[in-house]
Design a protein around this motif. Structure first.
Motif, PDB file in Angstrom:
ATOM      1  N   GLY A  39       3.556  11.059  -6.556  1.00 34.04           N
ATOM      2  CA  GLY A  39       3.072   9.901  -5.811  1.00 34.04           C
ATOM      3  C   GLY A  39       2.042  10.281  -4.764  1.00 34.04           C
ATOM      4  O   GLY A  39       1.523  11.386  -4.727  1.00 34.04           O
ATOM      5  N   TYR A  40       1.752   9.322  -3.902  1.00 30.98           N
ATOM      6  CA  TYR A  40       0.740   9.538  -2.871  1.00 30.98           C
ATOM      7  C   TYR A  40       1.269  10.342  -1.697  1.00 30.98           C
ATOM      8  O   TYR A  40       0.533  11.043  -1.019  1.00 30.98           O
ATOM      9  N   TYR A  41       2.552  10.220  -1.422  1.00 33.89           N
ATOM     10  CA  TYR A  41       3.149  10.884  -0.266  1.00 33.89           C
ATOM     11  C   TYR A  41       4.331  11.716  -0.740  1.00 33.89           C
ATOM     12  O   TYR A  41       5.176  11.238  -1.484  1.00 33.89           O
TER      13      TYR A  41
END
Length: 47
Positions: free
Chosen positions: A11-13
């Motif tokens: 994911g992004y984080y």
């Protein structure tokens, strides 16, 4: 185990404390078994 950790890191984080907690919980049973059975393992290797 690797699949679950890669999903946590995807994911992004990336929540690093969560990933590190998962890796510790995944390796803890193996370490405990080795500590409990270390003499038998070493005795079997030495013959």
């Amino acid at each position: 185990m690797q699949v679950a950790l890669s999903r946590l890191a995807g994911g992004y984080y990336t929540d690093y404390p969560l990933v590190l907690t998962g890796s510790v919980l995944g390796t803890l049973p193996v370490v405990v078994l080795f500590v409990l059975l270390a003499r038998r393992i070493v005795g079997a290797v030495n013959g």
